[in-house]
Write an enzyme that holds these catalytic residues in place. Structure first.
Site, short mmCIF file in Angstrom:
data_model
loop_
_atom_site.label_atom_id
_atom_site.label_comp_id
_atom_site.label_asym_id
_atom_site.label_seq_id
_atom_site.Cartn_x
_atom_site.Cartn_y
_atom_site.Cartn_z
CE1 TYR A 198 -6.84 -10.57 9.63
CE2 TYR A 198 -6.83 -12.79 8.37
CZ TYR A 198 -6.61 -11.22 8.46
OH TYR A 198 -6.22 -10.57 7.33
NE ARG A 239 0.72 3.96 2.02
CZ ARG A 239 1.58 3.33 1.47
NH1 ARG A 239 2.19 2.25 1.48
NH2 ARG A 239 1.26 3.66 -0.02
#
Length: 322
Positions: free
Chosen positions: A179, A99
């Protein structure tokens, strides 16, 4: 007209469903020995689980490895394990929170100094936990999206910019999720992030293809391993029994195997073999593609839909209270 007697009716009991055969044993390789000799492969989340399994298959083919993770202790153990894989090149490790774009750049600097600019990047690091969408706090949403999508982008951006500047080819494999296509009830944060990861594959394949950089996605199915998060293993435990890597007929006893069209779960090395192919010289004309390795589980449907159980009930949550 064909004679029906040539194809007599068979008793189903004589030919029970056996599922897909077992994979070759651990230690087998999907590509010729030495395919990755002289190549540097960087794997995020490479200190455990599927990331480590993927890294092991690149090592088996001669790659120099850079494994990155937030956990130093895991990295140390994984580095020793991967260095012992027959055929492995050099193995280095880097503690990295993907991050943080500055830390990402430092990891590439360190890798380049130690073993060279990575030729292959496997974006495996991700975060996930089940939750009804309405219960997700802003912090919970960011925790998953910032690692799974933004962190993947920071790694991909750094890899791409360095190869573009050097005028060298490269290959990226993004670990995705099915998904991204279907939606993921109970995983709204992760499903949204993985949809973004899949879109990066398709976008950057076109943008960077002219410069020799290919990018593909790789979607794992059910690959049980000891490093699965507790929140995920608890959900899997809802079905009695465990999964096996066994051959035909091994999954007919129920549990995780019986939930798969293949009648078995995957072996982590099977995902590693797919990753080594996608990044290899044998897949140079494959880019912008997402390969699903799940024994057709994501395409499974029933003739008649079962009665719907609301998600909160599935997760054992009471009525929503703001």
């Amino acid at each position: 007209m064909e004679n029906p007697s040539r194809h007599p009716a068979q008793d189903p009991a004589q030919h029970p469903a056996r599922g897909l055969p077992a994979p070759p044993a651990l230690g087998a390789a999907a590509l010729p020995p030495g395919t990755y000799e002289g190549q540097v492969v960087l794997v995020t989340g490479g200190g455990s689980g599927l990331g480590k399994a993927i890294a092991a298959e690149f090592a088996r083919l001669g790659a120099d490895l850079v494994i990155a993770s937030r956990r130093a202790r895991q990295l140390k153990a994984a580095r020793e394990e991967l260095a012992a894989v027959p055929g492995a090149g050099r193995v280095t490790a880097a503690v990295c929170d993907i991050r943080d774009p500055e830390r990402v750049a430092e990891v590439f600097d360190a890798a380049q100094a130690a073993v060279g600019l990575p030729d292959v990047l496997v974006n495996n690091a991700a975060a996930n936990f089940p939750s009804p969408a309405e219960d997700l706090t802003p912090g919970a949403w960011r925790a998953v999206v910032d690692i799974t999508l933004t962190g993947t982008w920071f790694m991909t951006r750094e890899f791409g910019r360095r190869h573009l500047a050097a005028g060298t080819p490269g290959s990226i494999v993004n670990i995705g999720a099915s998904y991204a296509w279907t939606g993921g009830p109970g995983f709204a944060h992760s499903a949204a992030a993985k949809a973004g990861v899949k879109n990066l594959v398709e976008t950057l394949a076109v943008e960077w293809g002219p410069y020799g950089i290919q990018i593909n996605g790789l979607v794992p199915g059910l690959f049980p391993h000891p490093d699965l998060p507790e929140a995920i293993t608890a959900g899997l435990a809802g079905g009695a029994g465990g999964g096996t890597e066994g051959g035909p007929g091994s999954g007919t006893g129920g549990g995780l195997d019986a939930r798969q069209p293949a009648l078995r779960v995957g072996a982590p090395r099977e995902l590693g073999w797919a990753a080594t192919f996608l990044a290899s010289p044998y897949a140079r004309f494959v880019t912008g593609h997402t390969l699903v390795v799940d024994g057709a589980n994501w395409q499974r449907r029933t003739v008649v839909n079962p009665e719907l159980t609301p998600l909160r009930t599935q997760l054992g949550r009471g009525p929503f209270a703001p």
